[in-house]
Design a protein around this motif. Structure first.
Motif, mmCIF file in Angstrom:
data_model
loop_
_atom_site.group_PDB
_atom_site.id
_atom_site.type_symbol
_atom_site.label_atom_id
_atom_site.label_comp_id
_atom_site.label_asym_id
_atom_site.label_seq_id
_atom_site.Cartn_x
_atom_site.Cartn_y
_atom_site.Cartn_z
ATOM 1 N N LEU A 118 41.259 33.456 44.680
ATOM 2 C CA LEU A 118 40.055 33.343 44.360
ATOM 3 C C LEU A 118 39.279 32.167 43.541
ATOM 4 O O LEU A 118 40.495 31.995 42.668
ATOM 5 N N GLY A 122 34.809 34.495 42.236
ATOM 6 C CA GLY A 122 34.890 35.247 42.629
ATOM 7 C C GLY A 122 35.833 36.190 40.975
ATOM 8 O O GLY A 122 35.959 37.310 41.224
ATOM 9 N N ASP A 127 29.398 37.969 43.808
ATOM 10 C CA ASP A 127 29.578 37.717 45.210
ATOM 11 C C ASP A 127 29.234 36.162 45.437
ATOM 12 O O ASP A 127 28.150 35.945 44.670
ATOM 13 N N SER A 143 36.428 32.631 48.886
ATOM 14 C CA SER A 143 35.857 33.334 48.147
ATOM 15 C C SER A 143 35.714 34.257 49.520
ATOM 16 O O SER A 143 35.986 34.768 50.489
ATOM 17 N N SER A 145 34.446 38.328 49.070
ATOM 18 C CA SER A 145 33.520 39.124 47.886
ATOM 19 C C SER A 145 34.061 40.448 49.255
ATOM 20 O O SER A 145 33.489 41.406 48.091
ATOM 21 N N ALA A 168 43.280 36.253 40.797
ATOM 22 C CA ALA A 168 42.319 37.243 40.885
ATOM 23 C C ALA A 168 41.466 37.294 38.879
ATOM 24 O O ALA A 168 40.367 37.162 38.678
ATOM 25 N N ARG A 171 39.272 39.471 37.110
ATOM 26 C CA ARG A 171 38.814 40.392 38.119
ATOM 27 C C ARG A 171 40.242 41.058 39.175
ATOM 28 O O ARG A 171 40.067 41.717 39.931
ATOM 29 N N ALA A 175 40.254 43.063 42.984
ATOM 30 C CA ALA A 175 40.768 41.704 44.347
ATOM 31 C C ALA A 175 42.300 42.981 44.878
ATOM 32 O O ALA A 175 42.642 43.107 45.599
ATOM 33 N N THR A 534 31.385 45.455 47.429
ATOM 34 C CA THR A 534 31.548 44.500 47.404
ATOM 35 C C THR A 534 32.179 43.881 46.289
ATOM 36 O O THR A 534 32.305 45.015 45.142
ATOM 37 N N LEU A 535 32.687 42.999 45.841
ATOM 38 C CA LEU A 535 32.989 42.723 44.393
ATOM 39 C C LEU A 535 32.115 42.564 43.376
ATOM 40 O O LEU A 535 32.705 42.767 42.779
#
Length: 707
Positions: A118, A122, A127, A143, A145, A168, A171, A175, A534-535
């Motif tokens: 990512l 990310g 996002d 990207s 998201s 990631a 995060r 993911a 979304t992320l």
């Protein structure tokens, strides 16, 4: 004809190590053996010039057999002989269309798994269209998201056959949820899913210096995802946790430091997973180690073998069953060894790293393209990266012999000593409160910085030469053709796609933020992702409260100091129409000066400085005239010691009178140093001198501005 065995050495007395040492001492003629022939690693390990059975026990082999304790020789009885290692290609191009095409090409031509990285947005939990993502979008990765982004990127990939690994950062749990959601959306059954979530909170803390939550909360979420993965994917083909040592290695860690940090991190993760209710065997099976390898073949092979040995002992001490003690190893070309200048030499560096990984028994190998340090790799460089692995596996058949290093006195001894050195450092980390405490206190950063500076000094003196950079540079090298994605246009397109996702989303983020317990979070996050979360939305729902901070580990490439000189010299050329120059004041006939003139040219070109050749002068006035015609203010006297004794002083005085502001002599001055300095010679260049410092001084004298 005779049935008697042929004894080729039968007429010669047996040679012993003592006999060899006697011959060596005679050949060294009084020079110390330890200084001349014994090399030492930055961990202080002595690498002998010759190993015999005296260095490794002939009976009761401590390395055991492949697939059995202590797993030094292989994690499985057959090693990689049956199916070969996993050829894992990294993809980080922010252009989705280009990445889809590259993935298809890779899978059609031998790649067996994908590693998706990512971008910085990310990895920061943003996002693509978030205001704070403007400068982070597309940097160093993809990207992704939303699940829709994942689906579009992997539209042509059979997810029942191709393992997907994700990078990631902090995060990674989000993911992981999105990849799990994609499997559900595509109808991939639990027993068909294959992948690696690479959840590594301590690695993310080491790399960036912060986590979105406290360390304990991050470890609890990691453990919850791992527990869920162990129950959901019964075949063990999905691994949730990663111990990635790249942050330590690219910051300058030695092999022993790298292993110690990896083992201490693994122990911290075992504790977290056990606290979450996982059995020790399940916890061990949810960990994959990702180790970066450099260009030292012996150390790299020993590093992988030592990693398996150390982890097996740790898992044994914790109470894991023997089958669960075998470490899963992913080896990757270290980013720190790649150069931006003369990047084609990186082909050889990557080949060596891949060879070492294969001989060391890695389960999966990632070879970074040779132009990866410059920007987005080209299709050609990706092809060469995967073909490097294919040739070593299919043509060289490195996987056919299980642990080819086994029984090698040199590699067995080095494995044992490296493991011992790393074990002592690992114990020190544990005594200090564990890996999280070592990071937040800054101890690890300080220890790694000390080793990095020692290595940096060796590189600066060319004690640790870098081909194409500090040695044998090519000032006329062409620049590779690189891809330059339009990040602005790509971000606009990503924002448009996200607007559609949000318009159709039915996710309840309150179910995520209000989950009854951490154990419920993985399912809640995956459910929200399936429904369009979304992320960035998921990150906001999960990352409540303050985060953790530590001293970040800055990434450094080994060549960066010399490359900074090259960059400054190029900028000087662009501004002034010519490179900075040094006049080679060659003295006497060709046979007398050619060796040192060649050495000097190689020396100054490492700093991007052009060497203007002289004509073998014997007359000081002719030498001074040649210097004036060169258009520079710096010169280097080049000849033999005998010629220096006869002419160096007169030549130096003439050059100084002609306006030379910086005059060096190629060679050690010996007892004539005072005379040479009195004549105006400002310094001396020779094997072992401070090359980097001398070049910086030349830059300053020639008006080259540091960058």
């Amino acid at each position: 004809m005779t049935d008697d065995p042929l004894r080729l050495a039968g007429d010669f007395p047996p040679a012993t190590h003592a006999d060899w040492m006697a011959m060596v001492e005679k050949a060294l003629d009084g020079a110390p053996f330890d200084k001349k022939l014994v090399a030492r690693t930055l961990d202080g390990l002595a690498v002998q010039p010759l190993y015999t059975r005296e260095h490794w026990p002939a009976e009761g082999d401590p390395s055991g057999m492949p697939g059995a304790m202590p797993f030094t020789r292989a994690a499985r009885p057959l090693g990689q002989a049956q199916s070969g290692w996993d050829i894992r290609q990294c993809h980080a191009n922010p252009d989705p269309a280009a990445t889809r095409s590259a993935i298809a090409e890779d899978l059609e031509n031998g790649v067996t798994s994908l590693l998706l990285r990512l971008d910085r947005a990310g990895r920061a939990g943003l996002d693509a269209d978030a205001d704070a993502a403007a400068d982070l979008f597309g940097r160093d990765g993809l990207s992704l998201s939303s699940v829709a982004d994942w689906d579009a990127l992997l539209a042509d990939v059979d997810l029942t056959r191709v393992p997907i690994a994700v990078q990631a950062g902090a995060r990674a749990p989000l993911a992981a949820a999105m990849l799990t959601a994609l499997w559900c959306q595509r109808g991939v059954k639990e027993e068909q899913a294959r992948g690696a979530f690479h959840i590594d909170p301590l690695g993310a803390l080491a790399e960036t210096g912060r986590l979105p939550t406290g360390v304990d909360d991050a470890l609890s979420l990691m453990a919850a995802v791992a527990h869920n993965a162990a129950r959901t994917f019964p075949t063990g083909a999905v691994v949730a946790v990663s111990v990635d040592s790249a942050a330590y290695y690219d910051a300058g860690a030695s092999e022993a430091q790298d292993l110690a940090c990896a083992m201490a991190t693994g122990v911290a993760y075992l504790r977290a997973m056990e606290a979450a209710g996982m059995s020790l065997d399940d916890a061990c099976r949810q960990i994959q180690f990702s180790l970066s390898l450099g260009t030292d073949q012996y150390l790299s092979i020993a590093k992988l073998r030592a990693a398996r040995l150390m982890w097996a002992r740790i898992a044994e001490a914790c109470g894991a069953s023997e089958p669960a003690r075998a470490a899963r190893l992913h080896a990757i070309t270290a980013a720190r060894v790649l150069t931006r200048r003369d990047p084609w030499v990186n082909l050889l560096r990557s080949t060596m790293a891949c060879f070492s990984a294969a001989v060391g028994g890695a389960n999966a190998i990632t070879v970074l393209p040779h132009d990866a340090a410059l920007g987005q790799p080209t299709a050609a460089s990706r092809r060469i990266a995967r073909n490097t692995q294919l040739i070593l596996q299919e043509e060289s058949q490195l996987n056919r012999v299980i642990d080819p290093a086994g029984g090698s006195w040199a590699l067995e001894r080095l494995t044992e000593e490296l493991a011992g050195s790393a074990w002592a450092l690992f114990q020190d980390i544990e005594k200090g409160g564990g890996m999280a405490a070592a990071l937040t206190s800054g101890r690890i950063a300080e220890q790694i910085a000390t080793v990095r500076e020692a290595r940096r000094a060796d590189i600066g003196k060319r004690k640790a030469p870098i081909t194409g950079i500090s040695e044998f540079p090519n000032l006329g090298e062409p620049s590779p053709d690189l891809a330059h994605p339009d990040l602005g246009a790509l971000r606009d397109a990503a924002g448009t796609a996200l607007a559609r996702v949000r318009a159709e989303a039915t996710a309840d983020l309150g179910a995520v933020s209000g989950a009854p317990a951490v154990a419920d979070l993985p399912t809640a996050i995956a459910t929200a992702a399936i429904k369009g979360a979304t992320l960035g939305g998921l990150d906001g729902a999960v990352a409540a409260g303050g985060g953790a901070e530590s001293v970040p580990l800055p990434s450094h490439r080994l060549a960066e100091d010399f490359e900074a000189l090259r960059d400054a010299a190029d900028a000087h050329q662009a501004a002034h129409g010519a490179r900075p120059r040094v006049f080679l004041a060659t003295l006497g006939p060709l046979a007398q000066h050619t060796a040192r003139a060649t050495y000097t040219r190689n020396f100054v070109e490492a700093g991007g400085i052009e060497a203007v050749p002289g004509a073998g002068f014997t007359d000081p006035e002719a030498c001074a005239a040649g210097f004036r015609d060169s258009g520079t203010t710096a010169a280097v006297l080049c000849s033999s010691d005998a010629v220096y004794g006869a002419h160096a002083v007169a030549m130096a005085e003439a050059l100084k009178a002609a306006g030379c502001t910086r005059l060096l002599l190629a060679g050690r001055p010996g007892e004539k140093k005072a005379d040479y300095e009195a004549a105006g010679i400002d310094g001396f260049i020779y094997v072992g001198c401070d090359v980097l410092g001398t070049l910086r001084g030349l830059h300053a004298d020639l008006g080259v501005t540091s960058r």
